[in-house]
Design a protein around this motif. Structure first.
Motif, PDB file in Angstrom:
ATOM      1  N   VAL A 130      12.563  -0.451   1.982  1.00  0.00           N
ATOM      2  CA  VAL A 130      13.867  -0.093   1.399  1.00  0.00           C
ATOM      3  C   VAL A 130      13.864  -0.367  -0.107  1.00  0.00           C
ATOM      4  O   VAL A 130      13.169  -1.271  -0.574  1.00  0.00           O
ATOM      5  CB  VAL A 130      15.018  -0.873   2.075  1.00  0.00           C
ATOM      6  N   PRO A 131      14.647   0.406  -0.893  1.00  0.00           N
ATOM      7  CA  PRO A 131      14.632   0.241  -2.358  1.00  0.00           C
ATOM      8  C   PRO A 131      15.640  -0.786  -2.886  1.00  0.00           C
ATOM      9  O   PRO A 131      16.324  -0.547  -3.872  1.00  0.00           O
ATOM     10  CB  PRO A 131      14.974   1.653  -2.849  1.00  0.00           C
ATOM     11  N   PHE A 132      15.747  -1.913  -2.199  1.00  0.00           N
ATOM     12  CA  PHE A 132      16.605  -3.004  -2.693  1.00  0.00           C
ATOM     13  C   PHE A 132      16.052  -4.322  -2.188  1.00  0.00           C
ATOM     14  O   PHE A 132      15.155  -4.346  -1.333  1.00  0.00           O
ATOM     15  CB  PHE A 132      18.068  -2.806  -2.250  1.00  0.00           C
ATOM     16  N   ALA A 133      16.584  -5.419  -2.698  1.00  0.00           N
ATOM     17  CA  ALA A 133      16.128  -6.755  -2.312  1.00  0.00           C
ATOM     18  C   ALA A 133      17.019  -7.286  -1.190  1.00  0.00           C
ATOM     19  O   ALA A 133      18.209  -7.522  -1.418  1.00  0.00           O
ATOM     20  CB  ALA A 133      16.163  -7.696  -3.513  1.00  0.00           C
ATOM     21  N   PRO A 134      16.500  -7.466   0.025  1.00  0.00           N
ATOM     22  CA  PRO A 134      17.326  -7.962   1.139  1.00  0.00           C
ATOM     23  C   PRO A 134      17.945  -9.340   0.891  1.00  0.00           C
ATOM     24  O   PRO A 134      18.953  -9.677   1.499  1.00  0.00           O
ATOM     25  CB  PRO A 134      16.336  -8.019   2.311  1.00  0.00           C
ATOM     26  N   SER A 135      17.356 -10.127   0.003  1.00  0.00           N
ATOM     27  CA  SER A 135      17.936 -11.443  -0.303  1.00  0.00           C
ATOM     28  C   SER A 135      19.196 -11.313  -1.152  1.00  0.00           C
ATOM     29  O   SER A 135      19.997 -12.237  -1.232  1.00  0.00           O
ATOM     30  CB  SER A 135      16.921 -12.313  -1.038  1.00  0.00           C
ATOM     31  N   LYS A 195      23.709   0.888   1.496  1.00  0.00           N
ATOM     32  CA  LYS A 195      24.500   1.943   0.868  1.00  0.00           C
ATOM     33  C   LYS A 195      24.009   3.338   1.277  1.00  0.00           C
ATOM     34  O   LYS A 195      22.798   3.576   1.353  1.00  0.00           O
ATOM     35  CB  LYS A 195      24.428   1.810  -0.657  1.00  0.00           C
ATOM     36  N   PRO A 196      24.931   4.290   1.502  1.00  0.00           N
ATOM     37  CA  PRO A 196      24.523   5.648   1.896  1.00  0.00           C
ATOM     38  C   PRO A 196      23.680   6.363   0.843  1.00  0.00           C
ATOM     39  O   PRO A 196      22.935   7.291   1.180  1.00  0.00           O
ATOM     40  CB  PRO A 196      25.867   6.379   2.091  1.00  0.00           C
ATOM     41  N   SER A 197      23.783   5.935  -0.404  1.00  0.00           N
ATOM     42  CA  SER A 197      23.013   6.587  -1.477  1.00  0.00           C
ATOM     43  C   SER A 197      21.540   6.189  -1.470  1.00  0.00           C
ATOM     44  O   SER A 197      20.714   6.831  -2.125  1.00  0.00           O
ATOM     45  CB  SER A 197      23.619   6.232  -2.842  1.00  0.00           C
ATOM     46  N   LYS A 207      10.337   9.335   8.842  1.00  0.00           N
ATOM     47  CA  LYS A 207       9.908   9.358   7.439  1.00  0.00           C
ATOM     48  C   LYS A 207      10.956   8.741   6.523  1.00  0.00           C
ATOM     49  O   LYS A 207      10.656   7.898   5.690  1.00  0.00           O
ATOM     50  CB  LYS A 207       9.612  10.792   6.998  1.00  0.00           C
ATOM     51  N   ARG A 208      12.211   9.197   6.665  1.00  0.00           N
ATOM     52  CA  ARG A 208      13.292   8.703   5.789  1.00  0.00           C
ATOM     53  C   ARG A 208      14.571   8.551   6.583  1.00  0.00           C
ATOM     54  O   ARG A 208      14.810   9.286   7.534  1.00  0.00           O
ATOM     55  CB  ARG A 208      13.543   9.668   4.628  1.00  0.00           C
ATOM     56  N   MET A 209      15.401   7.615   6.126  1.00  0.00           N
ATOM     57  CA  MET A 209      16.706   7.417   6.767  1.00  0.00           C
ATOM     58  C   MET A 209      17.678   6.866   5.738  1.00  0.00           C
ATOM     59  O   MET A 209      17.392   5.869   5.065  1.00  0.00           O
ATOM     60  CB  MET A 209      16.582   6.457   7.953  1.00  0.00           C
ATOM     61  N   ALA A 210      18.819   7.537   5.601  1.00  0.00           N
ATOM     62  CA  ALA A 210      19.828   7.107   4.622  1.00  0.00           C
ATOM     63  C   ALA A 210      20.600   5.911   5.159  1.00  0.00           C
ATOM     64  O   ALA A 210      20.548   5.587   6.350  1.00  0.00           O
ATOM     65  CB  ALA A 210      20.762   8.269   4.314  1.00  0.00           C
ATOM     66  N   GLY A 211      21.342   5.272   4.268  1.00  0.00           N
ATOM     67  CA  GLY A 211      22.136   4.118   4.651  1.00  0.00           C
ATOM     68  C   GLY A 211      23.353   4.501   5.473  1.00  0.00           C
ATOM     69  O   GLY A 211      23.838   5.641   5.425  1.00  0.00           O
ATOM     70  N   MET A 212      23.859   3.560   6.289  1.00  0.00           N
ATOM     71  CA  MET A 212      25.027   3.726   7.150  1.00  0.00           C
ATOM     72  C   MET A 212      24.858   4.881   8.146  1.00  0.00           C
ATOM     73  O   MET A 212      25.802   5.603   8.460  1.00  0.00           O
ATOM     74  CB  MET A 212      26.295   3.924   6.313  1.00  0.00           C
TER      75      MET A 212
END
Length: 434
Positions: free
Chosen positions: A391-396, A311-313, A355-360
């Motif tokens: 990343v701040p989510f669970a890839p599974s 997600k871009p957020s 350092k950082r990269m947003a989604g999409m």
């Protein structure tokens, strides 16, 4: 099961020696020292067989822990015990070092007497051990303490003592996942799996019962048959298929098998509730697109594009891409759109850090690699491009559906507990062939 346990320093001197069975003699101590610690070639295997005797060892900094047996034992159980022993010692006196072991050898012998009985592991929960083995190794003598010890050792809840009280009841839950990938240059997934852990910190009063629910495929399917699974399927990925999982001893396995609900009385403080592994429908956070072109025999042109697939957020952090270079590289010119890139000759790789990269989003790096002339006719093997990230989510795709707390004796309910849930996905071995 275990015939003896020995702790050595880096010189091979025995710091702790405890023999549980008569078939293990003093010569076993010398055999491990000569064949493993002082071996001419480094011993890479953690299991060594010497004269029909098996030695299982783990190493912590400059300390060796070796379990010895002459029987055909379960190797996984022996290593689980050795790691648990390291955790118990660390909980009592911090870093496992030669100085700390010498200062606490009386305490260690007392712990070994409680943890192992005739070579069979018994109670190894730190919380339970600390109720009757204090920091100085002095046992409690009052009747109240003795009754508490009895309930801790023989009762069903050996991992939590009674009478715990907190001014504020809090529960922290971390879903920590490691995503592993091997992808072909054309973008075909050759192998991918996620190994995850659910780590909890509980600061709850009394003897509460917790219920933890996740979007496991079997749970969702069961609820769907009953007509109650609509809300779970509305947002994104409905469910995940967990291939295998293991639980902390506090989890009631009978309830998990019958109802697929994780019900437990939590230990106090930090602990690992469960481990799991999944191989289906994995969300790959990044796609790496490599392009390597050979210009004659003295030049290489490399272009690598990375695309974020979430997600871009959301923001990915600590991104590092390692692009391998040939051994005869003489110079590298790098141009990158984002972040910093540097050629490291000692590692034969171009290291690109963002350092950082947003989604999409996508970013790319281009490099011209100058090569020294060589007589070697063998072609460059082209090792895979590896990547590290967080990343701040669970890839599974795992989601915590609910986390409930019940305490009947004390006057607080589920609404009074402050709960925190965090998802962290990290790269394991994340490689793309080029």
């Amino acid at each position: 099961m275990i015939g003896g346990l020995f702790i050595y320093n880096h010189k091979g001197e025995v710091l702790i020696s405890r023999v549980y069975r008569d078939d293990i003699g003093r010569n076993a101590v010398d055999a491990f020292r000569v064949n493993v610690i002082h071996a001419r070639q480094q011993v890479r295997s953690p299991v060594t067989n010497i004269a029909r005797t098996s030695f299982f060892h783990v190493k912590r900094s400059n300390i060796w822990l070796a379990a010895v047996t002459k029987q055909n034992v379960n190797a996984a159980m022996v290593f689980e015990f050795l790691y648990k022993m390291c955790d118990v010692m660390a909980a009592y006196f911090g870093k496992i070092s030669e100085e700390n072991i010498k200062n606490n050898f009386v305490l260690i012998y007392e712990l070994l007497d409680e943890i192992l009985d005739f070579g069979y592991p018994q109670n190894s929960e730190t919380g339970a051990l600390k109720t009757f083995i204090t920091q100085q190794g002095i046992k409690g003598q009052t009747k109240e303490e003795q009754s508490q010890i009895t309930s801790q050792v023989t009762g069903q809840i050996g991992w939590r003592r009674e009478g715990i009280k907190y001014r504020r009841n809090e529960l922290f839950l971390d879903v920590l996942e490691s995503v592993n990938l091997l992808m072909s240059p054309q973008g075909q997934v050759l192998s991918a799996h996620v190994s995850g852990r659910v780590v909890m910190k509980s600061y709850l009063s009394g003897m509460p019962e917790c219920k933890f629910g996740m979007n496991d495929k079997i749970v969702i399917d069961k609820q769907g048959k009953g007509g109650a699974g609509d809300d779970a399927g509305k947002s994104g990925k409905q469910s995940i298929a967990i291939d295998d999982c293991t639980f902390h001893q506090c989890v009631r396995l009978s309830k998990f098998d019958s109802e697929r609900s994780i019900s437990f009385i939590p230990p106090d403080g930090e602990y690992e509730l469960m481990r799991y592994r999944t191989t289906k429908d994995i969300i790959l956070p990044f796609r790496v697109i490599p392009l390597v072109r050979e210009v004659g025999r003295t030049k290489l042109e490399v272009k690598v594009v990375i695309k974020s697939n979430f997600k871009p957020s959301l923001l990915a952090q600590k991104i590092e891409v390692r692009i391998p270079t040939p051994l005869n590289t003489s110079g590298v010119q790098v141009i990158c759109m984002k972040g910093k890139a540097k050629y490291k000759a000692s590692e034969n790789a171009i290291v690109w850090k963002i350092k950082r990269m947003a989604g999409m989003k996508e970013s790319q790096i281009s490099a011209e690699i100058e090569l020294l002339p060589t007589n070697d006719k063998k072609k460059w093997a082209r090792p895979p491009i590896s990547m590290n990230f967080e990343v701040p989510f669970a890839p599974s795709g795992l989601k915590v559906r609910y986390l409930k707390v019940f305490e009947s004796k004390l006057n607080y309910s589920d609404h009074d507990v402050i709960k925190w849930v965090r998802y962290i996905g990290r790269s394991g071995i994340y490689e793309t062939r080029c």
